[in-house]
Design a protein around this motif. Structure first.
Motif, PDB file in Angstrom:
ATOM      1  N   LEU A   7     -99.024   3.437  69.104  1.00  0.00           N
ATOM      2  CA  LEU A   7     -98.931   4.772  70.323  1.00  0.00           C
ATOM      3  C   LEU A   7     -98.892   3.993  71.606  1.00  0.00           C
ATOM      4  CD1 LEU A   7     -99.298   7.429  70.733  1.00  0.00           C
ATOM      5  CD2 LEU A   7    -101.909   6.882  70.970  1.00  0.00           C
ATOM      6  N   VAL A   8     -99.562   2.927  72.019  1.00  0.00           N
ATOM      7  CA  VAL A   8     -99.432   2.151  73.441  1.00  0.00           C
ATOM      8  C   VAL A   8     -98.047   1.879  73.612  1.00  0.00           C
ATOM      9  CG1 VAL A   8    -100.067   0.431  74.825  1.00  0.00           C
ATOM     10  CG2 VAL A   8    -101.770   1.920  73.544  1.00  0.00           C
ATOM     11  N   TYR A   9     -97.413   1.095  72.534  1.00  0.00           N
ATOM     12  CA  TYR A   9     -96.075   0.674  72.641  1.00  0.00           C
ATOM     13  C   TYR A   9     -95.109   1.762  72.928  1.00  0.00           C
ATOM     14  CZ  TYR A   9     -91.670  -1.810  71.916  1.00  0.00           C
ATOM     15  OH  TYR A   9     -90.451  -2.241  71.914  1.00  0.00           O
TER      16      TYR A   9
ATOM     17  N   LEU B 109     -97.439  -1.661  62.496  1.00  0.00           N
ATOM     18  CA  LEU B 109     -98.684  -1.983  63.606  1.00  0.00           C
ATOM     19  C   LEU B 109     -99.747  -0.738  63.357  1.00  0.00           C
ATOM     20  CD1 LEU B 109     -96.363  -1.773  66.896  1.00  0.00           C
ATOM     21  CD2 LEU B 109     -97.690  -3.740  65.825  1.00  0.00           C
ATOM     22  N   PRO B 110    -101.062  -1.359  63.734  1.00  0.00           N
ATOM     23  CA  PRO B 110    -102.080  -0.332  63.677  1.00  0.00           C
ATOM     24  C   PRO B 110    -101.543   1.065  64.685  1.00  0.00           C
ATOM     25  CG  PRO B 110    -102.985  -2.424  63.953  1.00  0.00           C
ATOM     26  CD  PRO B 110    -101.536  -2.633  64.147  1.00  0.00           C
TER      27      PRO B 110
ATOM     28  N   ASN C  60     -99.903  -6.030  74.222  1.00  0.00           N
ATOM     29  CA  ASN C  60     -99.460  -7.292  73.858  1.00  0.00           C
ATOM     30  C   ASN C  60     -99.347  -7.623  72.675  1.00  0.00           C
ATOM     31  OD1 ASN C  60     -99.150  -8.335  76.628  1.00  0.00           O
ATOM     32  ND2 ASN C  60    -101.377  -8.759  76.791  1.00  0.00           N
ATOM     33  N   TYR C  61    -100.438  -7.175  71.691  1.00  0.00           N
ATOM     34  CA  TYR C  61    -100.116  -7.487  70.182  1.00  0.00           C
ATOM     35  C   TYR C  61     -98.987  -6.799  69.750  1.00  0.00           C
ATOM     36  CZ  TYR C  61    -104.876  -9.449  69.996  1.00  0.00           C
ATOM     37  OH  TYR C  61    -105.823 -10.258  70.024  1.00  0.00           O
ATOM     38  N   ALA C  62     -98.555  -5.532  70.051  1.00  0.00           N
ATOM     39  CA  ALA C  62     -97.380  -4.897  69.616  1.00  0.00           C
ATOM     40  C   ALA C  62     -96.311  -5.706  69.878  1.00  0.00           C
ATOM     41  CB  ALA C  62     -97.350  -3.424  70.178  1.00  0.00           C
ATOM     42  N   VAL C  63     -95.990  -6.087  71.156  1.00  0.00           N
ATOM     43  CA  VAL C  63     -95.033  -6.621  71.610  1.00  0.00           C
ATOM     44  C   VAL C  63     -94.543  -7.941  70.671  1.00  0.00           C
ATOM     45  CG1 VAL C  63     -93.882  -8.095  73.573  1.00  0.00           C
ATOM     46  CG2 VAL C  63     -94.760  -5.714  73.696  1.00  0.00           C
TER      47      VAL C  63
END
Length: 192
Positions: free
Chosen positions: A142-144, A136-137, A173-176
């Motif tokens: 970090l958010v996840y 992931l970027p 959302n992108y990470a999930v």
């Protein structure tokens, strides 16, 4: 020909309205969603989608009844979730052995003393999860991690990073989605 300009609200005012709305309706919407879906993760995903759609609106002041709008959109998101009917949650990934069915989540939560095969599966799942996180970027990762592993709310993360909630919701959302796709591949490998 007369040109009509669309007047949009200032960014600070929009962020203030979004923040206040999340604060006022977050718990109520979660209470509305939770009994209608299979698990807490689905409920959180739906709520994130609602906040994303709300924060994407160009002029929030045009909504006459914010509460009514939120509940209508939430109901639509719940309906959309049922229509998709696709496996998206960790606990939905099940493999069958001679003793019956186990989900990947069950395996992760098992005591290591359950045997070397369980330990091997656990190690493989954790390895794949961390590999997927590494893909992931940095900002999405970090958010996840902050939200899922450190139990911070998305609003807390937004405040700490000086970002608006819309950006944080989008990153999560992108990470999930990425992690689900990667875990789906692992599930298929374990199943075969």
């Amino acid at each position: 020909m007369e040109v009509v300009e669309k007047i949009t609200m200032p960014q600070k005012e929009k962020e203030s309205i979004i923040s206040q709305t999340v604060s006022n309706y977050g718990g109520k919407l979660m209470s509305y969603i939770r009994p209608k879906v299979k698990n807490t993760e689905d409920a959180e995903d739906i709520l994130q989608e609602v906040w994303y759609q709300f924060s994407s609106l160009t002029n929030l002041s045009e909504i006459v009844n914010i509460g009514g709008w939120l509940y209508r959109v939430t109901a639509n998101k719940i309906t959309d979730r049922y229509r998709k009917k696709k496996t998206e949650n960790l606990e939905d990934f099940v493999y069958e052995d001679e003793d019956g069915d186990f989900s990947i989540k069950d395996i992760l939560l098992m005591d290591e003393s359950a045997g070397p095969e369980v330990k091997m599966f656990q190690d493989e799942i954790w390895k794949k999860l961390f590999e997927a996180l590494d893909e992931l970027p940095e900002k999405q990762r970090l958010v996840y991690v902050e939200n899922e592993l450190n139990d911070k709310t998305l609003q807390e993360i937004a405040d700490e990073q000086g970002e608006n909630i819309k950006t944080i919701i989008s990153r999560k959302n992108y990470a999930v989605k990425h992690l689900r796709n990667r875990l789906r591949k692992l599930y298929e490998d374990l199943k075969s």
